[in-house]
Design an enzyme around this catalytic site. Structure first.
Site, PDB file in Angstrom:
ATOM      1  N   SER A   1     -24.921   5.023   0.848  1.00 48.98           N
ATOM      2  CA  SER A   1     -26.251   5.584   0.679  1.00 48.98           C
ATOM      3  C   SER A   1     -27.873   4.984   1.422  1.00 48.98           C
ATOM      4  CB  SER A   1     -26.038   4.349  -0.781  1.00 48.98           C
ATOM      5  OG  SER A   1     -25.714   4.934  -1.550  1.00 48.98           O
TER       6      SER A   1
ATOM      7  N   GLY B   1     -27.693   9.457  -2.353  1.00 47.53           N
ATOM      8  CA  GLY B   1     -27.197   8.416  -3.145  1.00 47.53           C
ATOM      9  C   GLY B   1     -25.816   9.435  -3.311  1.00 47.53           C
ATOM     10  N   SER B   2     -25.316  10.075  -4.592  1.00 56.74           N
ATOM     11  CA  SER B   2     -24.231  10.354  -4.525  1.00 56.74           C
ATOM     12  C   SER B   2     -24.012  11.966  -3.983  1.00 56.74           C
ATOM     13  CB  SER B   2     -24.402  11.035  -6.258  1.00 56.74           C
ATOM     14  OG  SER B   2     -23.749   9.443  -6.734  1.00 56.74           O
TER      15      SER B   2
ATOM     16  N   THR C   1     -23.534  -3.276  -0.492  1.00 56.68           N
ATOM     17  CA  THR C   1     -22.566  -4.540  -0.816  1.00 56.68           C
ATOM     18  C   THR C   1     -22.197  -5.072   0.541  1.00 56.68           C
ATOM     19  OG1 THR C   1     -22.551  -2.856  -3.306  1.00 56.68           O
ATOM     20  CG2 THR C   1     -20.706  -4.306  -2.366  1.00 56.68           C
TER      21      THR C   1
ATOM     22  N   ASP D   1     -12.324   7.485  -2.751  1.00 60.90           N
ATOM     23  CA  ASP D   1     -11.647   7.962  -3.592  1.00 60.90           C
ATOM     24  C   ASP D   1     -10.557   6.359  -4.106  1.00 60.90           C
ATOM     25  OD1 ASP D   1      -9.223   8.806  -5.020  1.00 60.90           O
ATOM     26  OD2 ASP D   1      -8.344   8.605  -3.615  1.00 60.90           O
TER      27      ASP D   1
ATOM     28  N   GLU E   1     -19.858   4.463  -6.133  1.00 56.18           N
ATOM     29  CA  GLU E   1     -18.485   5.229  -5.608  1.00 56.18           C
ATOM     30  C   GLU E   1     -18.879   6.738  -6.768  1.00 56.18           C
ATOM     31  OE1 GLU E   1     -18.949   2.505  -5.529  1.00 56.18           O
ATOM     32  OE2 GLU E   1     -18.400   2.612  -3.151  1.00 56.18           O
TER      33      GLU E   1
END
Lengths: 385, 84
Positions: free
Chosen positions: A131, A136-137, A163, A241, A365
């Site tokens: 990100s 982001g996505s 994170t 995934d 995610e």
């Protein structure tokens, strides 16, 4: 107290290799302290060490790489249990898992030699850097670039919402190359790497988020993980995934924690002389938690089983599991706060934290909107078969 | 092996994208529907179905353009039958 959770018979040992051991570890070292982690905005170092001693950082790695070779179904159960205790801790496990898996799946012998063992033992913690402030996505929208130079690479860009970024020792950085999106292993102490903590965040407040800048960072040629060219995108797909699977399992843990908290609270709290648990509206909410936690757990188990079997269909099964589990977690965390009333808005109970954490699960995610687009696309494909 | 692999790979692709007409020599990338998700599924399918592990240096565009080229890749990665 756990409600509607699988019955466990195995006694806990020093190493956490199954759900029973994970539950005992979490109930001892994580759950009682999770609100404190949130207040401190960090997971304490002694817990990180305990996780390492328990072999929890990357137990799916094969024994020769320093892991325990556990299967993906079991890994999901471990992440569920940790997520039941604290989503911030589980988030650290998630990103570390993503980095460790990438090294295992795509790394060269030299990369595995350098990183697998220290990652397995938690002597080096990994963070996943995709990100950015403006992407982001939308992974294709990242602007961080890696340019070939002198047999290596020069990396420039800024990653945000990372994170574990405050604490990580190695970053798995995704950057645009001429051919595709490449994945690069960047040690924290590389010149040009700068870490800036992000202290204010809605949920997973103890996950030590950071903005990580890479300015003219010079990397050796072997910093690239996996193939170059068109297939480099597969590294990202596979890594996400696995992260999605971990988040799905962690979301099951959130629902379970909501259920446990509500079952306990409504068994003690009285309104008009009657226990809350006797009231039909409360029972309706609790019954929905029981049903959804079992359904979400089964979806995660299916995704894990397909991963263990090497079936390509695990990718879509994981999208479905994560979508279902994260939305159910957000819904039930909201109801858990409602059941607790004003007590649910404070720090004396876990549900306010669960509520904040659950919302984050719907975003990370792959946002729920992206998930629904992907799931619907698959449904239309199946209709035309 | 290669004929069988070719047929199985074609079946997999047609199953995922039944709306397109495709033969074993057709470049699937030129059809415009291949994304990273499908590429990953394709690699997992090949590895699972044929019991091979595709090393990084074989993960090249030309090896995945057609069912024929993928079958050839499977042939290269598969151990030779005993006695051959």
């Amino acid at each position: 107290m756990t409600v509607a959770a699988p019955v466990l018979l195995a006694p806990p040992g020093d190493q956490v290799r199954d759900r029973a051991a994970a539950r005992a570890f979490v109930d001892t070292h994580i759950t009682p302290h999770a609100n404190g982690f949130e207040r401190a905005g960090a997971v304490p170092e002694d817990l990180l060490d305990r996780i390492g001693a328990a072999g929890l950082w990357a137990p799916f790695l094969p024994v020769e790489d320093g892991g325990a070779g556990i299967d993906m179904v079991t890994l999901g159960e471990l992440h569920e249990e940790v997520g039941r205790g604290c989503s911030s801790v589980r988030s650290l496990l998630t990103v570390h898992t993503m980095v460790s898996w990438t090294v295992r799946r795509w790394g060269t012998a030299a990369q595995r030699e350098r990183w697998a063992g220290v990652l397995a033992r938690g002597e080096a913690l990994g963070a996943f850097c995709l990100s950015e402030p403006e992407a982001g996505s939308d992974a294709a929208g990242i602007s961080t670039r890696a340019v070939p130079a002198g047999g290596g690479w020069v990396l420039d860009g800024v990653k945000k919402w990372i994170t574990g970024g405050q604490r990580a020792d190695v970053f798995l950085v995704f950057a645009k190359t001429d051919a595709s999106i490449g994945a690069f292993l960047v040690p924290r102490d590389t010149p040009g790497v700068e870490v800036r903590p992000i202290p204010e965040i809605l949920g997973t407040r103890a996950s030590m988020l950071a903005e990580v800048s890479f300015r003219g960072v010079r990397l050796d040629g072997d910093a690239l993980v996996g193939p170059s060219g068109f297939t480099a995108g597969m590294v990202l797909t596979g890594t996400l995934d696995l992260g999605r699977y971990s988040v799905a399992c962690g979301s099951v843990g959130i629902i379970q924690a909501c259920l446990d908290a509500c079952a306990d609270y409504t068994s003690r709290r009285r309104v008009g002389g009657e226990l809350l648990r006797t009231m039909p509206l409360i029972q309706a909410k609790v019954s929905d938690m029981v049903t959804d936690v079992r359904a979400a757990r089964m979806l995660c188990a299916e995704a894990g089983r397909l991963k263990d079997a090497g079936e390509a269909s695990t990718l879509m099964a994981t999208w479905v599991a994560k979508y279902f589990a994260s939305t159910a977690a957000a819904r039930h965390a909201s109801e858990a706060v409602q059941i607790h009333g004003a007590n649910g808005c404070g720090d004396d109970y876990p549900v306010a934290r669960l509520y904040r954490d659950a919302k984050v699960m719907e975003i990370i995610e792959g946002s729920n909107e992206v998930q629904r687009m992907t799931i619907a696309g698959e449904a239309y494909r199946e209709m035309t078969r | 092996m290669s004929d069988t692999a070719q047929a199985q790979i074609l079946t997999f692709i047609r199953g995922r994208y039944p709306q397109v007409e495709i033969d074993a020599a057709q470049d699937i990338f030129q059809l415009g529907f291949v994304n990273s998700l499908f590429a990953m599924e394709l690699v997992m399918f090949v590895e699972k179905t044929f019991g091979v592990t595709i090393p990084n240096d074989e993960l090249q565009l030309d090896h995945f353009r057609t069912a024929d080229s993928m079958a050839a890749l499977v042939g290269r990665l598969s151990p030779a039958p005993a006695g051959v």
